[in-house]
Design an enzyme around this catalytic site. Structure first.
Site, PDB file in Angstrom:
ATOM      1  N   GLN A 183       0.809  -1.221   0.000  1.00  0.00           N
ATOM      2  CA  GLN A 183       0.000   0.000   0.000  1.00  0.00           C
ATOM      3  C   GLN A 183       0.842   1.271   0.000  1.00  0.00           C
ATOM      4  OE1 GLN A 183      -2.652  -1.481   3.378  1.00  0.00           O
ATOM      5  NE2 GLN A 183      -4.112  -0.287   2.178  1.00  0.00           N
ATOM      6  N   HIS A 189      -6.995  -9.084   6.557  1.00  0.00           N
ATOM      7  CA  HIS A 189      -7.051  -8.065   5.503  1.00  0.00           C
ATOM      8  C   HIS A 189      -5.639  -7.714   5.012  1.00  0.00           C
ATOM      9  CE1 HIS A 189      -8.897  -4.210   3.808  1.00  0.00           C
ATOM     10  NE2 HIS A 189      -7.604  -3.940   3.766  1.00  0.00           N
ATOM     11  N   GLU A 190      -4.728  -7.501   5.966  1.00  0.00           N
ATOM     12  CA  GLU A 190      -3.364  -7.088   5.579  1.00  0.00           C
ATOM     13  C   GLU A 190      -2.608  -8.238   4.904  1.00  0.00           C
ATOM     14  OE1 GLU A 190      -3.088  -4.065   5.584  1.00  0.00           O
ATOM     15  OE2 GLU A 190      -4.648  -3.589   7.040  1.00  0.00           O
TER      16      GLU A 190
HETATM   17 ZN    ZN Z   1      -6.498  -2.511   2.818  1.00  0.00          ZN
END
Ligand code: ZN
Length: 181
Positions: A51, A130-131
């Site tokens: 990200q 999620h990560e």
């Molecule tokens: Zn995310």
């Protein structure tokens, strides 16, 4: 401070499986620091290295006032399920009910290469799943049922941020220092 720009859906780095960390050096410690600062600034409950444009298996979390990180995570998921709202810093403004395992045991390493285990349920378990998905190039909307996913894609296409040009990304842990500042 080394807050990094957060990559948005449409950026290829978010769809690229991240590489296993093999070198536990100063660059890795800087990556964990950047992830932590960027996560806190956002603010977010978690942030994965892709990200911020670094394709390595590292994420940070910030749940119930506890800040931590995990390198090269390996997850054991409970069979019981939680359902609740989930969002992602790479898909700003969107949240959808997403099914996840209720609890998780995550084995991995810290930034010094020492083995660590994170055990959590509820939000921490959701965050870790999620990560870790981010490290496999998976976004949470991939976990929705087909109808909800179609609705999500419609909202994403209408979002102001969608379709912006994306910067290049790095896969080496040793050249992340200057390019993204
Ligand atoms: Zn995310």
């Amino acid at each position: 401070m080394a807050i990094q720009p957060i990559r948005l859906m449409g950026d290829p780095v978010l769809r690229t499986p991240a590489a296993t960390v093999e070198t536990f050096d100063k660059e890795l410690r800087k990556l964990v620091k950047d992830l932590t600062e960027t996560m806190q600034d956002a603010p977010g409950a978690g942030l994965a290295a892709p990200q911020i444009g670094v394709s390595l298996r590292v994420f940070t979390y910030w749940v119930d006032d506890e800040i931590g990180h995990l390198v090269n995570p390996d997850l054991d998921l409970s069979s019981d399920i939680q359902d609740g709202e989930e969002g992602c810093l790479s898909l700003p403004g969107l949240a959808f009910d997403t099914r996840r395992a209720m609890s998780v045991v995550a084995k991995g390493m810290n930034m010094h290469g020492e083995p660590v285990v994170i055990e959590g349920s509820d939000l921490l378990a959701r965050c870790v799943q999620h990560e870790t998905d981010h490290l496999d190039g998976i976004l949470f909307i991939d976990r929705l049922d087909p109808e909800a996913r179609r609705e999500a894609m419609r909202l994403i296409r209408e979002s102001e941020w969608f379709g912006e040009p994306t910067p290049a990304f790095q896969v080496s842990p040793h050249t992340i220092s200057s390019r993204w500042l």
